[in-house]
Write a protein that holds these residues in place. Sequence first.
Motif, mmCIF file in Angstrom:
data_model
loop_
_atom_site.group_PDB
_atom_site.id
_atom_site.type_symbol
_atom_site.label_atom_id
_atom_site.label_comp_id
_atom_site.label_asym_id
_atom_site.label_seq_id
_atom_site.Cartn_x
_atom_site.Cartn_y
_atom_site.Cartn_z
ATOM 1 N N MET A 1 81.790 -23.175 55.490
ATOM 2 C CA MET A 1 81.217 -23.371 54.276
ATOM 3 C C MET A 1 79.861 -22.806 54.220
ATOM 4 O O MET A 1 79.348 -23.377 55.280
ATOM 5 N N THR A 2 79.211 -22.185 53.288
ATOM 6 C CA THR A 2 77.976 -21.812 53.240
ATOM 7 C C THR A 2 77.248 -22.984 52.727
ATOM 8 O O THR A 2 77.668 -23.665 51.571
ATOM 9 N N GLU A 3 75.937 -22.670 53.061
ATOM 10 C CA GLU A 3 75.013 -23.939 52.545
ATOM 11 C C GLU A 3 74.536 -23.417 50.996
ATOM 12 O O GLU A 3 74.410 -22.320 50.671
ATOM 13 N N PRO A 4 74.584 -24.410 49.967
ATOM 14 C CA PRO A 4 74.255 -24.316 48.794
ATOM 15 C C PRO A 4 72.725 -23.691 48.823
ATOM 16 O O PRO A 4 71.865 -23.952 49.772
ATOM 17 N N ARG A 5 72.443 -22.609 47.944
ATOM 18 C CA ARG A 5 70.910 -22.042 47.956
ATOM 19 C C ARG A 5 70.133 -23.342 47.731
ATOM 20 O O ARG A 5 70.275 -24.209 46.693
ATOM 21 N N ARG A 6 68.823 -23.186 48.436
ATOM 22 C CA ARG A 6 67.987 -24.071 48.179
ATOM 23 C C ARG A 6 67.201 -24.028 46.954
ATOM 24 O O ARG A 6 66.727 -22.603 46.818
ATOM 25 N N LEU A 7 66.757 -25.005 46.319
ATOM 26 C CA LEU A 7 65.887 -24.751 45.034
ATOM 27 C C LEU A 7 64.442 -24.095 45.428
ATOM 28 O O LEU A 7 64.115 -23.192 44.665
ATOM 29 N N LEU A 8 64.056 -24.496 46.620
ATOM 30 C CA LEU A 8 62.667 -23.717 46.976
ATOM 31 C C LEU A 8 62.832 -22.523 47.242
ATOM 32 O O LEU A 8 61.682 -21.640 47.209
ATOM 33 N N SER A 9 63.875 -22.036 47.432
ATOM 34 C CA SER A 9 63.969 -20.397 47.837
ATOM 35 C C SER A 9 64.292 -19.724 46.707
ATOM 36 O O SER A 9 64.700 -18.495 46.599
ATOM 37 N N ASP A 10 64.747 -20.301 45.551
ATOM 38 C CA ASP A 10 64.962 -19.829 44.162
ATOM 39 C C ASP A 10 63.739 -19.333 43.480
ATOM 40 O O ASP A 10 62.880 -20.210 43.214
ATOM 41 N N GLU B 138 63.227 -31.994 52.820
ATOM 42 C CA GLU B 138 63.146 -32.263 54.406
ATOM 43 C C GLU B 138 64.019 -30.999 55.088
ATOM 44 O O GLU B 138 63.827 -30.609 56.230
ATOM 45 N N GLY B 139 64.653 -30.285 54.511
ATOM 46 C CA GLY B 139 65.246 -28.846 54.757
ATOM 47 C C GLY B 139 66.456 -29.116 55.485
ATOM 48 O O GLY B 139 66.746 -28.127 56.263
ATOM 49 N N GLN B 140 67.086 -30.462 55.823
ATOM 50 C CA GLN B 140 68.137 -30.427 56.504
ATOM 51 C C GLN B 140 69.225 -29.660 56.248
ATOM 52 O O GLN B 140 69.477 -29.507 55.031
ATOM 53 N N THR B 141 70.386 -29.425 57.234
ATOM 54 C CA THR B 141 71.520 -28.702 56.686
ATOM 55 C C THR B 141 72.666 -29.893 56.218
ATOM 56 O O THR B 141 72.329 -30.993 56.312
ATOM 57 N N ALA B 142 73.434 -29.366 55.401
ATOM 58 C CA ALA B 142 74.583 -30.315 54.827
ATOM 59 C C ALA B 142 75.227 -31.026 55.851
ATOM 60 O O ALA B 142 75.709 -32.158 55.926
ATOM 61 N N ALA B 143 75.395 -30.289 57.100
ATOM 62 C CA ALA B 143 75.992 -30.835 58.252
ATOM 63 C C ALA B 143 75.423 -32.059 59.091
ATOM 64 O O ALA B 143 75.697 -33.084 59.455
ATOM 65 N N GLU B 144 73.843 -31.869 59.134
ATOM 66 C CA GLU B 144 73.018 -32.702 59.531
ATOM 67 C C GLU B 144 72.925 -34.027 58.746
ATOM 68 O O GLU B 144 73.212 -35.226 59.087
ATOM 69 N N GLY B 154 82.038 -32.708 52.596
ATOM 70 C CA GLY B 154 82.323 -32.669 51.182
ATOM 71 C C GLY B 154 81.580 -33.662 50.241
ATOM 72 O O GLY B 154 81.026 -33.160 49.078
ATOM 73 N N THR B 155 81.360 -34.897 50.837
ATOM 74 C CA THR B 155 80.713 -35.741 49.878
ATOM 75 C C THR B 155 79.460 -35.439 49.750
ATOM 76 O O THR B 155 78.645 -35.533 48.733
#
Lengths: 253, 190
Positions: A1-10, B138-144, B154-155
């Motif tokens: 699952m890729t991370e959704p694009r961050r708002l700040l990088s938009d 804070e720039g954390q990943t979804a997994a974190e 998923g949540t």
Amino acid sequence: MTEPRRLLSDPSGGLEAELLRAGVAEEPSSRAVERTVVAVSAGAATLSVVSAAASAPVAIGATAATSLGVAGITKLLAIGAVAGLASGGALLGITKAVEHRAETPAHVAPTVATATPVAEAPSIPPPPVAAPEASPVAEPSAAPAPAAHPAPASALSEGTPLAAEVALVDRAHAALRGGDARGALATLAAYESAFASPRLLPEVFALRMEASESAGDGTAARLWASRLVSRYPKSAQAARARTLLEGPPEADR
Amino acid sequence: MLAEKRFVAAEIAASGTFEALVRSEFRYVWRLLRRLGLGETDADDAAQQVFMVASARFADMEPGRERAFLYGTALNVAGKWRRARRDTEDADGPVPLVDPSDPADELVDRHRARATLDAILALLPLELRAVLILYEIEGQTAAEIAEITGVARGTVASRLRRAREEFSEHVKRHAARQKFRAERAAKERP
């Protein structure tokens, strides 16, 4: 699952990005960090002393209290006062408990502790940090843990051994902190034989590890570290021991 | 057992391991408290409380899971502070509008932007607000975030999506009100 694009990088983030960026840019003051470091050290150390003083039977109680010394307690509270603790209420409670319970002269610093909460308490009282002041040992925790009750129960009322163990460990600590690594080691040398069922072994192993290292005896330090890791692998001290074991080999090996 | 844990905490604190944790995690905890609605001074005091709690429970913390513990504690502490404040002060007001005739400099702009950000964040439900803060600020990943907040990935993803939608809506409304006010102010000038 890729991370959704961050708002700040938009690049077309617009006002949303601007607002978020304002949040990203904010940093705590270094004063706030330092104050917390001091508070944590003072609070934890004070609690260990007070537990020993408040809970042990009379004879040992006097010894335990005076081993750190009235001066020592006063100093810890003074640190708290200087640091301006928001949890000064907790220290105030502790001071009163120490006054009340310990076999110490009346000059246990009530004035020092009194200064703290008055000077620093916010005008709107924060949620209570300490257990009610009547409690002999106040645990400065607000959130998940309920304010704990001290002493009287089980382990400490079994009698003198734990309080004496604590006093010994405190003494060794103080020596190490004061730069006297050999003194710390000497204090701890007879630990296992002094106590029939020692309960502070992980801490003692860790202290010996550090004191050995401090004293320049890398071999002994690694020995204590490996004992710590093999006997108490899940302890917090084991993590430090592993770090030491993974480091570069000592020159004297 | 409890007494021993205190001694452990004392030893750790004295030996510097816990101090290292404070130094490395204070910023994270403080910034989280700020975006959860505490003022700067309150955040200073509340962050200290969080670490006081943590120091008493340090022996229980699994190595590597400190942040999850700190996060949970920070949420609790923030909730209590906000309730305490609410009892004695006005609740969060509407999103502040900038007076367009005010001269602004960069510092003031950033301060205002933060006030606006915080006012909008306050309008989000807590679980959405938290994910937005942790992900976007804070720039954390979804997994974190999943690990720290104790929910499934998923949540986290679905909360993030909803949080962004709501955040976006509020920002648009704010921009529209701001524009309206500016236009009205321009008309009223002689």
